[in-house]
Design an enzyme around this catalytic site. Structure first.
Site, PDB file in Angstrom:
ATOM      1  N   ASP A 134     -34.912  -0.531  71.060  1.00 15.30           N
ATOM      2  CA  ASP A 134     -35.952  -0.970  70.142  1.00 15.30           C
ATOM      3  C   ASP A 134     -36.455  -2.322  70.620  1.00 15.30           C
ATOM      4  O   ASP A 134     -35.707  -3.298  70.639  1.00 15.30           O
ATOM      5  CB  ASP A 134     -35.325  -1.093  68.739  1.00 15.30           C
ATOM      6  CG  ASP A 134     -36.321  -0.945  67.624  1.00 15.30           C
ATOM      7  OD1 ASP A 134     -37.440  -1.458  67.779  1.00 15.30           O
ATOM      8  OD2 ASP A 134     -35.974  -0.341  66.588  1.00 15.30           O
ATOM      9  N   HIS A 136     -35.222   3.843  59.250  1.00 14.65           N
ATOM     10  CA  HIS A 136     -34.395   2.830  58.590  1.00 14.65           C
ATOM     11  C   HIS A 136     -35.150   2.002  57.558  1.00 14.65           C
ATOM     12  O   HIS A 136     -34.551   1.161  56.902  1.00 14.65           O
ATOM     13  CB  HIS A 136     -33.801   1.906  59.664  1.00 14.65           C
ATOM     14  CG  HIS A 136     -34.870   1.148  60.388  1.00 14.65           C
ATOM     15  ND1 HIS A 136     -35.771   1.775  61.238  1.00 14.65           N
ATOM     16  CD2 HIS A 136     -35.229  -0.155  60.370  1.00 14.65           C
ATOM     17  CE1 HIS A 136     -36.616   0.875  61.699  1.00 14.65           C
ATOM     18  NE2 HIS A 136     -36.309  -0.307  61.194  1.00 14.65           N
TER      19      HIS A 136
HETATM   20  O1  TEU Z   1     -41.260  -2.531  60.301  1.00 13.63           O
HETATM   21  C1  TEU Z   1     -42.622  -2.758  60.169  1.00 13.63           C
HETATM   22  C2  TEU Z   1     -43.093  -3.061  58.860  1.00 13.63           C
HETATM   23  O2  TEU Z   1     -44.269  -3.329  58.690  1.00 13.63           O
HETATM   24  C3  TEU Z   1     -42.137  -3.068  57.740  1.00 13.63           C
HETATM   25  O3  TEU Z   1     -42.072  -4.307  57.148  1.00 13.63           O
HETATM   26  C4  TEU Z   1     -42.555  -2.070  56.792  1.00 13.63           C
HETATM   27  O4  TEU Z   1     -43.801  -2.401  56.285  1.00 13.63           O
HETATM   28  C5  TEU Z   1     -41.611  -2.027  55.680  1.00 13.63           C
HETATM   29  O5  TEU Z   1     -40.324  -1.947  56.177  1.00 13.63           O
HETATM   30  C6  TEU Z   1     -41.862  -0.803  54.896  1.00 13.63           C
HETATM   31  O6  TEU Z   1     -40.930  -0.812  53.916  1.00 13.63           O
HETATM   32  C7  TEU Z   1     -40.641  -2.927  61.471  1.00 13.63           C
HETATM   33  C8  TEU Z   1     -39.184  -2.530  61.432  1.00 13.63           C
HETATM   34  O7  TEU Z   1     -39.087  -1.140  61.410  1.00 13.63           O
HETATM   35  C9  TEU Z   1     -38.544  -3.191  60.256  1.00 13.63           C
HETATM   36  O8  TEU Z   1     -37.210  -2.795  60.079  1.00 13.63           O
HETATM   37  C10 TEU Z   1     -38.628  -4.686  60.477  1.00 13.63           C
HETATM   38  O9  TEU Z   1     -38.139  -5.346  59.348  1.00 13.63           O
HETATM   39  C11 TEU Z   1     -40.060  -5.133  60.740  1.00 13.63           C
HETATM   40  O10 TEU Z   1     -40.733  -4.316  61.672  1.00 13.63           O
HETATM   41  C12 TEU Z   1     -40.064  -6.518  61.335  1.00 13.63           C
HETATM   42  O11 TEU Z   1     -39.549  -6.486  62.632  1.00 13.63           O
END
Ligand code: TEU
Ligand code: CA
Length: 546
Positions: free
Chosen positions: A106, A323
């Site tokens: 990732d 996740h």
């Molecule tokens: O998620 C992207 C993101 O925009 C998230 O904040 C999303 O809107 C939210 O989780 C929806 O509930 C990615 C990753 O998948 C996430 O785990 C990270 O927290 C985020 O980027 C920041 O890196």
């Protein structure tokens, strides 16, 4: 058989592949500290090989202060001691390879941790060589450059008194945004990626990649003007030199943008995660916490649009879970009376489509959402939102209802391996509470029952390997306005396959024959036999037609 379509096209090995996502801290603890780790994953590789998956997407395991569970990286070329060491990572790559499984990392390239040496240097002075790795604006304390908000609450700007400047952060204060306009930063990122490729990783998932070309002065977060220029350069300098699978996370993607992202010439990525279907139970104009009932007809329309518009012009990723998302069986299925039936039904709809399916850990045994006390939630997004909404005067029970429905920790509870005290995940109390239903819902039980959700997923994965129509066939939605049934056809070289699913918990009168179809052979079915003239609650199947 000498069918041209069956010749293995290794350059596009990911087209008939299925990817399994692991959230390392919740998968398997091996050293009794209550947190999942790389050795834990190695112990469970045989299980994943049995399931039949081709690749594992690992959520971040690089060095990190864990403000956002690893999505805040402080060293891209080292493993966080919580998860193990670089040696463990190399062992994982080798052990997975022996089982025909590739490891995807990732890449969090939109931001780093504020504890990354780049940021520590950047903060020292305006003329530090790393200063321009981040996004700064001069200003006055208390008067923000503009009113942009961060995803995890509060303003998107943080004041640094020593510099008299604000830095920009789309996520938490501890996740400063990287400045992609700086070619030196970009080169440093490419070298880091090449270093990982050299270690034998099979591909990458790119976190919030559509946000790297932000233009804060214009309040642009995703789809910035230089986005595809950056992605093309990134791809050319790195991925295109290897036979990799790459998937970008793009909340702002539409089908036209997806034609660029997943162009068949490989100039950007293999595919993107798009979220149009995921946003369907959210109130228009609201946040994800402002929930509304799913509009089933709309779900069919959106998923079908992506199928039709990417056919031959791009490539879809297929997913219900990750996740960040609630468990699909609790969200759009029925996690009580019809847990098994509805989990299989949802899997049938998804795995019948064109694209690369992703299975999120625990989905293959039908793990469910949780309802915890607020103190038991760990996720920064959930914790901050709770505080913010309570301060704004929302009722605690309403906020909790949103968290039960949408909170990210629903997906992050430990994997339920068996019915022991900590579900076989750990020998000590895990970092986050285990779901109480681990007594019944666990891997051990699933493996003992040949009708389990696990074996259903295993079969679906196998079917994709054996039936080119599933990989290459075109797509046609049937019964568009039917309020209960999701049905579609896939066609390839005169072969026709149909997927039929009852999305609800009541019996629906339905006959394929009356729709003009004749089944030659059922490929998979979540009930033992047919009931002529009806689809039972959550009944679903795939069949080859005459
Ligand atoms: O998620 C992207 C993101 O925009 C998230 O904040 C999303 O809107 C939210 O989780 C929806 O509930 C990615 C990753 O998948 C996430 O785990 C990270 O927290 C985020 O980027 C920041 O890196
Ligand atoms: Ca551990």
């Amino acid at each position: 058989m000498n069918n041209e379509k069956n010749v293995v096209d290794t350059s596009n090995w990911w087209k008939n592949s299925v990817v399994y996502q692991i959230y390392p801290r919740s998968f398997q603890d091996s050293n009794g500290d209550g947190i999942g780790d790389l050795q834990g994953i190695i112990k469970r590789l045989d299980y994943l090989q049995d399931l039949g998956i081709d690749a594992i997407w690992l959520s971040p395991v690089c060095k990190s202060p864990q403000d956002d569970n690893g999505y805040d990286i402080s060293d891209y070329q080292d493993i966080d001691p919580m998860f193990g060491s670089l040696n463990d990572m190399e062992e994982l790559i080798q052990e997975a390879k022996k089982r025909g499984i590739r490891i995807l990392l990732d890449l969090v390239l939109n931001h780093s941790s504020d504890e990354h040496t780049w940021f520590i240097e950047a903060k020292k002075s305006k003329d530090n060589p790393y200063h321009d790795y981040y996004v700064w604006r001069d200003g006055v304390e208390g008067i923000y450059p503009n009113d942009m908000k961060a995803c995890f609450g509060g303003p998107a700007w943080e004041w640094v008194p020593e510099l008299g400047q604000y830095y920009f952060h789309q996520f938490s204060v501890k996740q400063p945004d990287l400045n992609w306009e700086n070619p030196k930063l970009r080169r440093e990122i490419y070298d880091m990626i090449l270093w990982w490729m050299d270690k034998g990783v099979g591909g990458f998932r790119l976190d919030v990649i559509d946000q790297i070309a932000k233009e804060p002065d214009l309040k642009i977060t995703n789809n910035g003007p230089r986005l595809h220029e950056y992605i093309k350069e990134l791809s050319k300098e790195t991925f295109q030199t290897g036979n990799l699978i790459t998937v970008g996370e793009a909340w702002g993607a539409n089908t036209e943008l997806a034609h660029l992202y997943s162009a068949p010439d490989g100039s950007e990525f293999s595919m993107v995660f798009q979220f149009e279907h995921i946003n369907l139970d959210q109130q228009p104009g609201g946040e994800k916490w402002d929930i509304k009932e799913l509009d089933f007809i709309q779900l069919k329309q959106i998923l079908s649009k992506w199928q039709v518009e990417l056919h031959g012009k791009g490539w879809n990723s297929l997913f219900w879970n990750n996740h960040d998302l609630p468990r699909i069986v609790s969200r759009w299925g029925n996690d009580e009376q019809y847990r098994e039936e509805s989990a299989k039904m949802l899997a049938t709809i998804l795995h019948g489509m064109q694209g690369t399916p992703y299975i999120y850990q625990g989905e293959e045994i039908g793990m469910t959402n949780v309802k915890y006390q607020i103190e038991e939630y760990k996720d920064i997004e959930t914790v901050n939102m709770y505080k913010e909404r309570i301060e704004k005067g929302y009722k605690p029970e309403d906020v909790m209802r949103s968290i039960y429905a949408k909170g990210r920790d629903n997906a992050r509870t430990p994997i339920q391996w068996d019915s022991s005290q900590y579900a076989g995940f750990s020998t000590v109390k895990p970092w986050i509470k285990v779901n109480d239903n681990c007594k019944e819902i666990n891997v051990e039980n699933a493996l003992e029952n040949k009708d389990s959700i696990f074996y259903y997923y295993k079969k679906l994965i196998q079917l994709r390997k054996e039936n080119p129509v599933l990989v290459h066939g075109d797509y046609q939605l049937l019964l568009e306005t039917n309020p209960d049934i999701f049905a579609y056809c896939r066609n390839l070289d005169g072969q026709r396959m149909v997927v039929v699913a009852n999305f609800h918990d009541k019996e629906i009168p339905f006959s394929l024959k009356e729709e003009g179809f004749e089944v030659k052979e059922y490929l998979i079915h979540n009930y033992r036999e047919e009931k002529a003239g009806y689809l039972r609650p959550y009944e679903a199947y795939m069949a080859i037609l005459n």
